[in-house]
Design a protein around this motif. Structure first.
Motif, mmCIF file in Angstrom:
data_model
loop_
_atom_site.group_PDB
_atom_site.id
_atom_site.type_symbol
_atom_site.label_atom_id
_atom_site.label_comp_id
_atom_site.label_asym_id
_atom_site.label_seq_id
_atom_site.Cartn_x
_atom_site.Cartn_y
_atom_site.Cartn_z
ATOM 1 N N GLN A 65 -7.032 7.166 -11.950
ATOM 2 C CA GLN A 65 -7.108 8.434 -11.223
ATOM 3 C C GLN A 65 -6.348 9.542 -11.939
ATOM 4 O OE1 GLN A 65 -9.147 8.833 -8.543
ATOM 5 N NE2 GLN A 65 -9.707 6.764 -9.172
ATOM 6 N N GLY A 66 -5.395 9.149 -12.760
ATOM 7 C CA GLY A 66 -4.649 10.107 -13.574
ATOM 8 C C GLY A 66 -3.985 11.209 -12.780
ATOM 9 N N GLU A 67 -4.243 12.418 -13.190
ATOM 10 C CA GLU A 67 -3.604 13.600 -12.617
ATOM 11 C C GLU A 67 -4.160 13.979 -11.242
ATOM 12 O OE1 GLU A 67 -1.027 15.358 -13.980
ATOM 13 O OE2 GLU A 67 -0.948 13.769 -15.479
ATOM 14 N N ARG A 68 -5.197 13.294 -10.788
ATOM 15 C CA ARG A 68 -5.790 13.636 -9.489
ATOM 16 C C ARG A 68 -4.888 13.265 -8.316
ATOM 17 N NH1 ARG A 68 -11.429 10.909 -10.384
ATOM 18 N NH2 ARG A 68 -10.651 10.437 -12.437
ATOM 19 N N LEU A 69 -3.998 12.301 -8.535
ATOM 20 C CA LEU A 69 -3.082 11.893 -7.473
ATOM 21 C C LEU A 69 -1.740 12.575 -7.645
ATOM 22 C CD1 LEU A 69 -3.811 8.064 -7.347
ATOM 23 C CD2 LEU A 69 -4.579 9.815 -5.753
ATOM 24 N N PRO A 70 -1.148 13.048 -6.562
ATOM 25 C CA PRO A 70 0.156 13.703 -6.658
ATOM 26 C C PRO A 70 1.263 12.708 -7.021
ATOM 27 C CG PRO A 70 -0.610 13.650 -4.382
ATOM 28 C CD PRO A 70 -1.696 13.073 -5.214
ATOM 29 N N GLN A 71 2.330 13.240 -7.585
ATOM 30 C CA GLN A 71 3.462 12.418 -8.019
ATOM 31 C C GLN A 71 4.016 11.518 -6.911
ATOM 32 O OE1 GLN A 71 7.068 14.513 -8.906
ATOM 33 N NE2 GLN A 71 7.888 12.845 -10.151
ATOM 34 N N PRO A 72 4.173 11.992 -5.677
ATOM 35 C CA PRO A 72 4.702 11.099 -4.642
ATOM 36 C C PRO A 72 3.822 9.863 -4.415
ATOM 37 C CG PRO A 72 4.805 13.367 -3.881
ATOM 38 C CD PRO A 72 4.040 13.367 -5.167
ATOM 39 N N VAL A 73 2.518 10.041 -4.487
ATOM 40 C CA VAL A 73 1.602 8.915 -4.293
ATOM 41 C C VAL A 73 1.734 7.927 -5.447
ATOM 42 C CG1 VAL A 73 -0.835 8.256 -4.112
ATOM 43 C CG2 VAL A 73 0.008 10.276 -2.910
ATOM 44 N N MET A 74 1.817 8.433 -6.671
ATOM 45 C CA MET A 74 1.972 7.564 -7.841
ATOM 46 C C MET A 74 3.288 6.787 -7.770
ATOM 47 S SD MET A 74 -0.737 7.712 -9.676
ATOM 48 C CE MET A 74 -0.338 7.169 -11.304
#
Length: 84
Positions: A65-74
């Motif tokens: 998903q790369g950059e599509r997911l926000p940092q908190p989710v990652m």
């Protein structure tokens, strides 16, 4: 969206707690399901193998998903739940 250090630590903490319980539960279920169906040498590691295989596939899907997911989710899912 950037997280503070405390927010990032909280996301990893929560993800690790949930991930640990899931890894234990899936490992137990896989061991119970596969016991007696595999050679004795595999009986103790079948649950660990199943958890690691499933986790690797889920982590790869998450990273795709790369950059599509926000940092908190990652941090919550990747670093915490699947890595913690």
């Amino acid at each position: 969206m950037a997280l503070s250090t405390a927010g990032a630590a909280l996301a990893v903490f929560v993800g690790s707690g949930v991930g640990g319980v899931l890894r234990w539960s899936i490992g137990r279920a896989a061991s119970d399901l596969l016991s007696g169906r595999l050679p004795p040498i595999w009986s103790g590691v079948s649950g660990t193998f199943a958890v690691n295989a499933i986790g690797s596939l889920l982590l790869a899907a998450l990273l795709a998903q790369g950059e599509r997911l926000p940092q908190p989710v990652m941090l919550l899912l990747g670093t915490g739940m699947m890595g913690g």
